[in-house]
Design a protein around this motif. Structure first.
Motif: not given
Length: 205
Positions: A175-179
């Motif tokens: 939920y932090i990494n946009p990928l």
């Protein structure tokens, strides 16, 4: 004491902030309309009315412009997370607020404009300095809340704190990494509360 919020990439060239900001604003609008990947520095120069050479006085590449835009967005997320965590006193509630604020702020900023979302994708894929700094911000905030919880006796102290912080970061990472966030979209309503609850049960002394 909260970790330092992500700073923009180091500025280049003359200390003419008005021009630098003008380039960033114009680039943001252009990327929003045409996409980051499809835009060249020449395209930006035509849109802004500057020469490519003049733009290069302030930014060494298109990526540097993208990093500035990305840093601005990440600072918004980080400021919102810090405000949410600082609004409560007890470490367990701070952790709950952290989960919720990171997911909500990331969704709002990264999905409000699909074209600009390309910048976030490039940042995560190519490991830009802005993305690395944001990840470090989250790790340090987790460590800070964990230490507060251990000091107050609300969190267990047997597990090495670095190991615990790393595990919590991995739980939050989708939920932090946009990928990864785009693949977790179907679970963003219930995920913050469920994951925070699971983590807090594991931290019980």
């Amino acid at each position: 004491m909260s970790p330092a919020i992500t700073s923009p990439v180091p500025p280049r060239g003359p200390a003419d902030h008005d021009v630098r900001d003008q380039i960033v604003v114009a680039a943001t609008e252009h990327f929003s309309q045409y996409g980051y990947e499809k835009t060249t520095v020449s395209d930006l120069a035509k849109t802004i009315g500057f020469s490519k050479a003049y733009i290069y006085k302030f930014f060494e590449s298109k990526q540097a412009i993208g990093e500035m835009i990305c840093s601005n967005c990440l600072r918004e997320i980080e400021a919102e997370v810090v405000a949410a965590v600082s609004a409560v006193d007890r470490p367990p509630e701070k952790l709950r607020r952290m989960f919720k604020a990171i997911v909500e702020a990331s969704l709002r900023l990264f999905f409000r404009d699909r074209k600009l979302y390309e910048i976030a994708i490039s940042s995560a894929t190519e490991r830009w300095r802005s993305a690395i700094a944001h990840e470090e911000f989250v790790r340090q905030l987790i460590l800070e809340v964990l230490q507060q919880g251990r000091d107050s006796g609300e969190f267990e102290r047997k597990t090495p704190i670095d190991e615990t912080a790393a595990a919590i970061y991995l739980v939050m990472h989708p939920y932090i990494n946009p990928l990864l966030l785009r693949h977790s979209f179907d679970h963003t309503d219930e995920a913050p509360a469920l994951l925070a609850g699971l983590v807090l049960r594991s931290l019980s002394p």
